[in-house]
Structure formats: C-alpha cells, structure tokens
Enzyme design. Structure first.
Site, PDB file in Angstrom:
ATOM      1  CD  GLU A   1      -2.599  -9.688  -3.859  1.00  0.00           C
ATOM      2  OE1 GLU A   1      -3.101 -10.493  -3.045  1.00  0.00           O
ATOM      3  OE2 GLU A   1      -1.692  -8.878  -3.558  1.00  0.00           O
TER       4      GLU A   1
ATOM      5  CD  GLU B   1       3.445  -5.499  -3.586  1.00  0.00           C
ATOM      6  OE1 GLU B   1       2.747  -5.401  -2.554  1.00  0.00           O
ATOM      7  OE2 GLU B   1       3.799  -6.591  -4.069  1.00  0.00           O
TER       8      GLU B   1
END
Length: 413
Positions: free
Chosen positions: A291, A296
């Site tokens: 990932e 974020e």
C-alpha cells in the site's frame, strides 16, 4: 280664510336662533385630530422563519407562534400551509390544522409539521405557513418561510479555493499516460468504481472500525473538480456517510511521476486519503500486496500530511513507514490547493509536497521484509470518518466536510 304673510325680516328673525342652536349643537360633537394613532391594546402575534435539514427519514418539526402583550380574552388566528418550491405531502405534511386559540395567559402555540425524508438529491426548497383572520389580536408577522436544506446535496457550503500550487504540465523524459481533470458532469465510470458500504462483513469498518457508510451520492463534480463530501447523515445504521472511489480493474500503473492536486477537509475524526493498493490484492491479500499512501491527513492536525507505505506477509506481520510534512505558520491544507506526488521507480518511492521531496523509501527501509512496490497498483480516493485512527468526531467537528480534487496525472518514461 286669509293667510298671514310675515315680512322677510320677521322670517329671518325666527330662523336665526334655530340655525345658531343647530350649529352650536353640531360643533360641540367634534374632537380635533392631532395625528396621534390610537393606543394599541391588542396582544401582538408573530411567527418566525426556519431553515431545516431534510434527512433520510421523516422527522417532526415544530413551528412556534408567539403572543406578547395583555391577553384578556381568547386570541384566535387561522393558519394554512402554502406550497412554494416544496410540494405538499411529498416534501412536507401539515399535521396541525385549523385555528390556534390562545386562552388568557397563554403566550406560545406550536404548529406541527412532518418533514418528509428521502435519499434523493434535490435543490433547496421552501414552503410557507401563513396566519390570517386574527380575532382579539394583532398579527405583526403573518408569514413564516420554511427552507429545506437537502442533506443529499453535497455542495451546500462548498468553497473551492482559488489559489495554490500548480504542478508542471510536463516532465523531461516523461510522457503523460493518464489523467482525470474531472471536467465532465458525472464521474467517468470507465476509469472509476464506487465502493459502497462499510466494509462488512469480512472487513467491518474497513479494518479500522470506521463510522462512515460509503455512498455514490456523496460524490459530485463541480466546475472541473471532484468533490467527496463527508456528512453527518443517518444511513445504513451509520451516523456518517462519505464516498470511496477506486480504479481497480480499470486503471493500474507501475512506476512514474504521479501528481494529485487537492484541497483537504479538516476536523477531529476526519481522515482524507489519496492512495494506492497492489493490483494483486485479491490473490495475496493485504498488506502483502503493498500500500502506498500518497497523502493522508487526520483532521485534528489540518496543517500536517503523511506519506506512508504498508507491507508485510500477512496482517499479523503488518508494518508501515511514514514521513510527515507540516505547512509553515498558521496555514492549513484547506486554505488552498496543494499537489501531492510520488516519484516511483524500481526500488524507490519519493514522496513530495508541491514539488519538494520530504520522504524516501527503498528496499533497505523495510529491514529485510519483502518489497512489494515494484508491481502494478490502482488508485483509491476517499474520506473516512472515525475509527481506531484518527478517533471519532466530537462536538468541534463541523459537517459537511469536502475533499476537493482538481486533477490526477500519471507520467511515465
């Protein structure tokens, strides 16, 4: 018989006293008007305007009618609902009908209205409640306008920043192989898929005990921007809704320069992410697929972003590595657009903010663990609400919150 004729002077003599008497009597009944209006002794009745959120289910609302002043007898008023842009029995239903009667000493009455909920995206609508035929009262404000804000309408309160960083149109030695600038009226479903639900039953709360339910309705395209809206909205036994978009099975990439220009939401419990997962996830699972979190942010720190990788043979061996980047001063990622990027090559990932590298990953970073980042990955754009990380929203969290994406571009050699 001979008539008697009096001289004109005599007639005049007898008529004068009568005229004077009548004149004196008439003038004695007149009161001079000084222009002052008569004193108002009636109690005053008034009604207010309201703005309400529609919701997905029916809800009871109460409209208050107020009486002020001395009310010595019953003050009565008739009322009715008048449809404007909202439709009677489709958008609202008047439950109290007829008249309001204020007995002596009463100062408030309520009109009950059922506000009809639905999951249909609609513009702002309104209707009115009108007071008429007052008895023993003076109506100061006779019309209440009730405005219905649609909770399915994502752009309420939306402000798209006008400034911010722009990435280059091209890079030497690279070609633009794919981009989405969200210029259409609807999302391009040849490239994107809506992921719907809450990740249950296999991965309830998306593996993080998150609180949102992902819906297609929370995605909008506005003036060449993708808008994902997180809302405090009851749906599917959840208190929050949002959207999650993926390019899985449609667009996948290995290596290149990736630029995503976006403005981000904020608030405790708000968690926007622009990220990638290995295309082999169905075969090997997570985190073995790898990932890459290009960006974020946790809304409690609206001036900080993270660039992160997740890896490991299985969930029990899951590991991650993050780099952080803060804006200077009082600036936040909501104020204007920024460009979140990676330079992705064989055995190398560089995380960039507005063209500047702030974190680097190589196989050595993984301390001997298998390096899964030299394979195809697909995009995920979403705004999560709550969960183990970053925690639940609180009283300080304002809704709705918007992640606004201007474009995503992939350049490859």
């Amino acid at each position: 018989m001979r008539s008697i004729q009096l001289p004109i002077k005599a007639l005049t003599y007898f008529m004068i006293p009568v005229f004077v008497l009548v004149s004196m009597t008439y003038s004695g009944c007149i009161e001079e008007d000084d222009g002052t209006p008569p004193t108002l002794t009636l109690p005053v009745m008034t009604i207010t305007d309201l703005t309400v959120q529609e919701g997905d289910i029916d809800q009871l609302m109460q409209l208050t009618v107020t009486l002020t002043g001395e009310n010595t007898t019953n003050a009565i008023v008739t009322f009715s609902a008048v449809a404007e842009t909202a439709d009677a029995n489709f958008d609202y239903e008047l439950l109290t009908t007829g008249q309001l009667i204020f007995a002596p000493g009463e100062t408030q009455k309520t009109i009950e209205i059922n506000l009809v909920g639905d999951e249909v995206r609609e513009p702002r609508e309104s209707f009115t409640i009108q007071l008429y035929n007052p008895l023993n009262t003076y109506v100061e404000k006779a019309i209440s306008t009730i405005t219905i804000e649609d909770d399915d309408y994502n752009t309420a309160g939306l402000v798209i920043p006008s400034g911010g960083y722009q990435s280059p149109e091209s890079y030497e030695g690279y070609n633009l192989v794919w981009s989405d600038e969200f210029d259409g009226e609807t999302l391009n479903l040849a490239d994107w898929t809506y992921e719907i639900g809450d990740g249950c039953p296999n991965n309830c709360g998306w593996g993080n005990n998150e609180l949102e339910y992902y819906r297609e309705d929370n995605t909008s395209l506005v003036d060449g921007h993708l808008v994902i809206t997180a809302k405090q909205q009851n749906f599917g036994d959840h208190d929050y809704t949002s959207s999650r978009l993926v390019t899985k099975g449609k667009k996948q990439f290995k290596f290149g320069r990736i630029d995503i220009r976006a403005a981000l939401p904020k608030g405790q419990g708000i968690w926007p992410a622009l990220w990638m997962l290995g295309s082999n996830i169905d075969a090997v699972g997570w985190p073995a697929c790898g990932e890459i979190d290009i960006m974020e942010l946790t809304g409690d720190l609206p001036n900080r972003i993270l660039g992160t990788i997740h890896y490991g043979a299985n969930t029990s061996e899951h590991e991650f590595n993050s780099g952080t980047k803060y804006l200077d001063g009082q600036a936040t990622f909501q104020d204007e657009f920024h460009v979140f990027s990676i330079n992705w090559e064989n055995n190398l990932i560089e995380f960039l903010l507005d063209g500047e590298v702030y974190h680097t990953i190589t196989p050595a970073t993984l301390n001997g663990a298998a390096y899964p980042f030299n394979k195809n990955q697909f995009f995920i754009f979403n705004v999560a609400v709550g969960g183990n990380w970053p925690g639940s929203p609180d009283a300080s969290t304002a809704f709705p919150q918007h992640m606004i994406v201007d474009y995503v571009k992939v350049f490859q050699k």
